[in-house]
Enzyme design. Structure first.
Site, PDB file in Angstrom:
ATOM      1  N   PHE B 119       0.908  -1.243   0.058  1.00  0.00           N
ATOM      2  CA  PHE B 119       0.066   0.077  -0.128  1.00  0.00           C
ATOM      3  C   PHE B 119       0.902   1.360  -0.035  1.00  0.00           C
ATOM      4  O   PHE B 119       2.141   1.257   0.313  1.00  0.00           O
ATOM      5  CB  PHE B 119      -0.786   0.000   1.296  1.00  0.00           C
ATOM      6  CG  PHE B 119      -2.319  -0.079   0.993  1.00  0.00           C
ATOM      7  CD1 PHE B 119      -2.923  -1.211   0.202  1.00  0.00           C
ATOM      8  CD2 PHE B 119      -3.182   1.090   1.409  1.00  0.00           C
ATOM      9  CE1 PHE B 119      -4.388  -1.230   0.126  1.00  0.00           C
ATOM     10  CE2 PHE B 119      -4.361   0.778   1.122  1.00  0.00           C
ATOM     11  CZ  PHE B 119      -5.074  -0.113   0.434  1.00  0.00           C
ATOM     12  N   GLN B 240      -8.382  14.979   3.200  1.00  0.00           N
ATOM     13  CA  GLN B 240      -7.645  14.042   2.317  1.00  0.00           C
ATOM     14  C   GLN B 240      -8.397  13.692   0.830  1.00  0.00           C
ATOM     15  O   GLN B 240      -9.853  13.423   0.957  1.00  0.00           O
ATOM     16  CB  GLN B 240      -7.370  12.725   2.848  1.00  0.00           C
ATOM     17  CG  GLN B 240      -6.786  11.648   1.745  1.00  0.00           C
ATOM     18  CD  GLN B 240      -6.097  10.378   2.519  1.00  0.00           C
ATOM     19  OE1 GLN B 240      -6.805   9.265   2.551  1.00  0.00           O
ATOM     20  NE2 GLN B 240      -4.962  10.475   2.841  1.00  0.00           N
ATOM     21  N   HIS B 242      -8.837  11.451  -2.170  1.00  0.00           N
ATOM     22  CA  HIS B 242      -8.146   9.961  -2.852  1.00  0.00           C
ATOM     23  C   HIS B 242      -7.955  10.209  -4.115  1.00  0.00           C
ATOM     24  O   HIS B 242      -8.845  10.758  -4.915  1.00  0.00           O
ATOM     25  CB  HIS B 242      -9.288   9.002  -2.312  1.00  0.00           C
ATOM     26  CG  HIS B 242      -8.518   7.660  -2.426  1.00  0.00           C
ATOM     27  ND1 HIS B 242      -8.171   7.022  -3.547  1.00  0.00           N
ATOM     28  CD2 HIS B 242      -8.402   6.710  -1.667  1.00  0.00           C
ATOM     29  CE1 HIS B 242      -7.652   5.917  -3.474  1.00  0.00           C
ATOM     30  NE2 HIS B 242      -7.894   5.477  -2.014  1.00  0.00           N
ATOM     31  N   LEU B 252     -14.832   5.030  -4.985  1.00  0.00           N
ATOM     32  CA  LEU B 252     -13.677   4.571  -4.527  1.00  0.00           C
ATOM     33  C   LEU B 252     -13.101   3.692  -5.238  1.00  0.00           C
ATOM     34  O   LEU B 252     -13.709   2.566  -5.561  1.00  0.00           O
ATOM     35  CB  LEU B 252     -13.579   4.410  -2.986  1.00  0.00           C
ATOM     36  CG  LEU B 252     -12.184   4.057  -2.504  1.00  0.00           C
ATOM     37  CD1 LEU B 252     -11.175   5.034  -2.580  1.00  0.00           C
ATOM     38  CD2 LEU B 252     -12.468   3.624  -0.884  1.00  0.00           C
ATOM     39  N   GLU B 255      -6.668   2.063  -3.323  1.00  0.00           N
ATOM     40  CA  GLU B 255      -5.190   1.863  -3.557  1.00  0.00           C
ATOM     41  C   GLU B 255      -4.591   0.676  -3.515  1.00  0.00           C
ATOM     42  O   GLU B 255      -3.434   0.538  -4.256  1.00  0.00           O
ATOM     43  CB  GLU B 255      -4.451   2.644  -2.326  1.00  0.00           C
ATOM     44  CG  GLU B 255      -3.183   3.117  -2.340  1.00  0.00           C
ATOM     45  CD  GLU B 255      -2.637   3.954  -1.051  1.00  0.00           C
ATOM     46  OE1 GLU B 255      -3.170   5.000  -0.981  1.00  0.00           O
ATOM     47  OE2 GLU B 255      -2.058   3.299  -0.260  1.00  0.00           O
ATOM     48  N   ARG B 286      -0.801   9.490  -0.385  1.00  0.00           N
ATOM     49  CA  ARG B 286      -2.048   9.767  -1.100  1.00  0.00           C
ATOM     50  C   ARG B 286      -1.985  11.428  -1.545  1.00  0.00           C
ATOM     51  O   ARG B 286      -2.274  11.664  -2.567  1.00  0.00           O
ATOM     52  CB  ARG B 286      -3.331   9.605  -0.464  1.00  0.00           C
ATOM     53  CG  ARG B 286      -3.575   8.253  -0.292  1.00  0.00           C
ATOM     54  CD  ARG B 286      -4.836   7.803   0.546  1.00  0.00           C
ATOM     55  NE  ARG B 286      -5.225   6.370   0.258  1.00  0.00           N
ATOM     56  CZ  ARG B 286      -6.043   5.697   1.092  1.00  0.00           C
ATOM     57  NH1 ARG B 286      -6.821   6.412   1.936  1.00  0.00           N
ATOM     58  NH2 ARG B 286      -6.338   4.540   0.782  1.00  0.00           N
ATOM     59  N   HIS B 353     -12.426  12.501   0.492  1.00  0.00           N
ATOM     60  CA  HIS B 353     -12.221  11.117   0.758  1.00  0.00           C
ATOM     61  C   HIS B 353     -12.281  10.911   2.487  1.00  0.00           C
ATOM     62  O   HIS B 353     -13.142  10.201   2.895  1.00  0.00           O
ATOM     63  CB  HIS B 353     -11.094  10.219   0.259  1.00  0.00           C
ATOM     64  CG  HIS B 353     -10.921   8.815   0.734  1.00  0.00           C
ATOM     65  ND1 HIS B 353     -12.075   8.057   0.276  1.00  0.00           N
ATOM     66  CD2 HIS B 353     -10.043   8.214   1.497  1.00  0.00           C
ATOM     67  CE1 HIS B 353     -11.444   6.676   0.836  1.00  0.00           C
ATOM     68  NE2 HIS B 353     -10.454   6.819   1.463  1.00  0.00           N
ATOM     69  N   ARG B 398      -3.333  10.963   5.910  1.00  0.00           N
ATOM     70  CA  ARG B 398      -3.350   9.645   6.347  1.00  0.00           C
ATOM     71  C   ARG B 398      -2.888   8.599   5.468  1.00  0.00           C
ATOM     72  O   ARG B 398      -2.924   8.894   4.137  1.00  0.00           O
ATOM     73  CB  ARG B 398      -4.963   9.324   6.757  1.00  0.00           C
ATOM     74  CG  ARG B 398      -5.082   7.922   6.958  1.00  0.00           C
ATOM     75  CD  ARG B 398      -6.496   7.572   7.363  1.00  0.00           C
ATOM     76  NE  ARG B 398      -7.613   7.739   6.455  1.00  0.00           N
ATOM     77  CZ  ARG B 398      -7.596   6.572   5.436  1.00  0.00           C
ATOM     78  NH1 ARG B 398      -6.939   5.343   5.485  1.00  0.00           N
ATOM     79  NH2 ARG B 398      -8.538   6.870   4.244  1.00  0.00           N
TER      80      ARG B 398
END
Lengths: 230, 587
Positions: B119, B240, B242, B252, B255, B286, B353, B398
């Site tokens: 990730f 955030q 995304h 979404l 990731e 991100r 997001h 994050r």
């Protein structure tokens, strides 16, 4: 596009009616968006919805006679006039909102949780990829209720027959290599109603928006019962 | 009017991962627990989390919690509180095992252990090679976790108030929180839930932006309830975006799609992340990837006839990997873009997001606010966990896979500390009638009849305003105009009216109350963003492009009264290890 929606407000109406709306469509538009446009015209029109992508399971409804999730049902796939009604067989609270209590009670009745009797290891309980693959097609259920409310056996005996959604979960735990309550689970499913009211009509399979197969799961439970019996 | 009162040891508002993990602990210990949720628990937005939950299990590659901690501190752009981050990264390991024992159907490796994928922002050995730390149940990890936690709560006999909307907190003159006034959506009846402790676990507020990965229910209810109860919110400027939402629609795309080997290309077919993050490439943090995409589009290298998106390529991975590891993404692409991602690239654009900010807490999930004794003073009886809280483990940005982790670790921590609080405070405090008055007045405000703007019009304007004035790239003039417009919009709400005043399942009334909440958190976001004159993590100022550790390595606190923003120190000292000092952040 012409959309006819089921209306019933218990504070105002003595009986339900269908109301027509004309909705301007956009490319790729889903039924949920059309219903939101209707809400913008008439805020008293009630329906449940949330994620908009078919994972929360809030917006199950009956559209042109078939149960589906509004958020992943393209308007382009529907024939006019679109008839939108609440999920069948459940008491209507208001408009498209039905009382799902009985559905949830049946879900809770199958002990839908992993039961482990041995002491737990420090790390994960091992499971092979093949054992894990047996849970595919089972754990993805979103409890939208499309299946159980399309099932004639559930219409007749919602208090006694668990219904396809709950039975799919019953099998999800029976099929889990980590679960250690097989005998109790099978014993609890015995009797003429809870499991055996399924007559393999397969409406559940036809309508499941996640393309799951409760009838097959019910078949597996029956096989396992037979195996245990002999 | 005779209001019904109910009494509990613990009131938990919200039935996502944080609320349910706290409830599970408390109900298993035989406390009287009420979980209030405005939707049936499995409809909570945790259900939509896809890629996974981070824990240094080292099932695939070498790993340890300290590397995870470094990545999280760096990912936070050094704004995260390091005591909380250490707690989270250490606790991650037993937390994931506990979930597995509870029944979560994690994907598996050939040796029977939990599958872990790569990730963004994850490294081995403090910034070295890519790590594989994200434990996954295909790409439906949130669904698997939420359903498992709900199921175990059924077993523990937790008391659920389904489809009950929390209106406001009850707080007495000494500042102690005594529960909440809630509204039974099905009957329209208000109800007072008196509780020795109250946990806010209400999730995020993505609905304040026009295009968002968030569900309709993510309206910042808990944060706004805290604000109205005189509690500040923290770091709201850090929102955030995304990198990979479905272009124009917002769903979404995990990731994990890049973790499995997918990558982004621009209109020239160029793998542009090579220029922005030469080492981590598409698995940079991100904020970095989102800015890269927006920059590509601004510089004319966007794809499609309007050059308004980029492409996420997965077709080189083979249908087997795509369909087996990312089945949910395959569904989303089929339904919303009419493509098979194993064959065609996905059109993506950065999409609102996740809130890094929220209600300030310490690592025991106690809500903390400066009253007399400094910024870490607990608000008695009040807890917060999950996206609505700011503990702060995410700081300015994050990392993917740390959100499911945050809700689980601090949900459980809340449960633990509530047990302690209950042993020290075994009795209900009296509830003064006048604490109810302003809440009932707020409800009555929406009962006014007559002509006025409809709620959905004001809400749509709010969402457009926030998108236009508080997006990926920000500057003073745009945001100052945004604040001005938002003040005007706040006035408009005073004149908005409901046409539907029925009692039974009146969703219009709920949406009106949610709009009140959205406006409060929207103002907090804009005001904090305008105040912070630097670029850090997700907060990118065109007019202040550099991070400024001398003046701005500090949290922001926003109070509703006077739309006031103040500073609060970062807790840079971990529990047992050395602090990670701020360094230039490159991927």
């Amino acid at each position: 596009m012409k959309i006819r929606v089921y209306r019933f407000n218990p504070e105002r109406d003595t009986k339900p009616r269908m109301q027509s709306f004309e909705v301007a469509t956009r490319p790729g538009m889903m039924l949920r968006e059309a219903l939101l446009d209707i809400r913008a015209l008439d805020e008293s029109f009630g329906f449940r919805h949330s994620c908009g992508e078919g994972v929360c399971g809030s917006d199950g409804m009956n559209v042109n006679g078939v149960n589906c999730l509004a958020c992943i049902t393209p308007l382009a796939d529907l024939t006019e006039p679109v008839e939108v009604r609440p999920l069948p067989g459940r008491p209507v609270i208001r408009d498209l909102i039905v009382d799902m209590s009985q559905f949830y009670l049946q879900y809770k009745a199958v002990q839908p949780y992993l039961i482990r009797k041995e002491p737990l290891p420090e790390q994960e309980i091992p499971q092979t990829p093949a054992e894990r693959d047996r849970l595919d097609g089972l754990y993805e259920c979103i409890l939208c209720g499309c299946c159980s409310t399309a099932c004639p056996s559930f219409w007749w005996n919602p208090d006694k027959f668990h219904g396809p959604a709950a039975l799919l979960q019953a099998w999800r735990f029976l099929a889990d290599s980590r679960d250690q309550a097989t005998d109790e689970r099978l014993d609890a499913l015995d009797g003429p109603y809870k499991l055996f009211r399924c007559h393999s009509i397969m409406n559940c399979v036809a309508v499941c928006p996640k393309e799951l197969n409760p009838t097959k799961a019910i078949g597996h439970i029956k096989e396992l019962m037979l195996e245990k019996a002999v | 009017m005779g209001l019904q009162h109910r009494h509990f040891d613990a009131l938990i508002i919200g039935a996502g991962g944080a609320g349910l993990n706290a409830a599970l602990r408390l109900a298993s210990a035989n406390h009287r627990v009420a979980v209030v949720s405005k939707v049936f628990p499995t409809r909570s937005h945790t259900v939509a989390a896809q890629g996974g939950v981070n824990a240094a299990l080292a099932n695939v590659l070498p790993d340890n919690w300290h590397w995870h901690m470094f990545d999280t501190v760096k990912g936070s752009d050094y704004l995260g509180d390091q005591d909380a981050i250490e707690t989270m990264c250490r606790e991650a390991i037993p937390t994931v095992y506990e979930l597995e024992h509870a029944g979560v159907p994690f994907s598996r490796l050939d040796n029977g252990k939990i599958y872990q994928r790569a990730f963004g922002g994850m490294s081995q050995n403090f910034g070295g090679e890519q790590a594989a730390r994200t434990c996954a149940a295909a790409d439906r990890t949130g669904h698997a976790i939420l359903h498992t936690l709900y199921q175990q709560n059924i077993r523990a006999r937790t008391h659920f108030f389904d489809e009950v909307f929390a209106v406001d907190l009850l707080r007495d003159d000494a500042g102690v929180v005594l529960g909440a006034l809630v509204l039974d959506i099905a009957t329209g009846e208000p109800l007072v839930i008196e509780s020795k402790t109250t946990l806010l676990a209400t999730g995020g507020y993505g609905q304040v932006f026009r295009t968002t990965t968030n569900a309709f229910i993510n309206t910042g209810d808990g944060m706004a309830m805290a604000l109205r109860a005189g509690v500040p919110v923290q770091d709201m400027e850090f929102y955030q975006f995304h990198p990979t939402g479905v272009a124009g629609k917002g769903m979404l795309i995990t990731e994990g799609a890049r973790g499995e080997g997918g990558y982004l290309i621009n209109a020239q077919g160029e793998r542009f992340m090579e220029r922005y993050a030469p080492n981590a490439l598409d698995l940079a943090s991100r904020d970095v990837v989102a800015r890269a995409i927006v920059t590509e589009i601004r510089e004319g290298r966007g794809c499609g006839p309007h050059q308004d998106h980029v492409l996420l390529k997965l077709d080189h991975l083979g249908a087997d990997v795509v369909h087996h590891r990312l089945p949910g993404i395959v569904d989303i692409c089929r339904v919303f873009q009419g493509i098979d991602p194993a064959k065609q690239p996905i059109q993506v654009f950065p999409t609102a997001h996740y809130a890094m900010g929220g209600i300030p807490t310490d690592r025991a999930a106690r809500v903390v606010a400066p009253v007399h004794k400094g910024p870490e003073e607990a608000v008695p009886g009040l807890y917060a966990a999950g996206e609505c809280a700011c503990v702060s483990v995410h700081g300015a940005n994050r990392l993917g896979g740390n959100s499911l982790l945050d809700i689980l670790v601090f949900g459980r921590a809340a449960g633990q500390d509530i047990e302690r609080y209950l042993s020290e405070n075994p009795h209900h405090r009296p509830l003064p009638q006048h604490t109810l008055d302003p809440i009932l007045a707020r409800l009555e405000r929406w009962d006014r009849h007559g002509e006025g703007e409809p709620v959905h019009v004001v809400k749509a304007d709010l969402r457009k305003l926030m998108e236009d004035h508080c997006g990926v790239f920000r500057d003073h003039d745009t945001m100052a105009k945004g604040v001005e417009k938002l003040r005007t919009l706040r006035e408009r709400i005073e004149h908005a009216r409901l046409q539907d005043h029925s009692q039974i399942f009146n969703t219009a009334r709920i949406e009106a109350l949610e709009l009140d909440n959205l406006v409060d958190v929207g103002m907090a976001t804009l005001a904090c963003a305008l105040a912070r004159e630097e670029s850090r993590g997700a907060h990118s100022r065109i007019d202040f492009p550099e991070r400024d550790d001398v003046h701005w390595m500090q949290h922001s606190l926003f109070w509703r009264e006077g739309d006031r923003v103040e500073a609060k120190p970062v807790r840079t000292k971990p529990l047992t290890v050395e602090s990670f000092p701020p360094k230039a952040r490159v991927y």
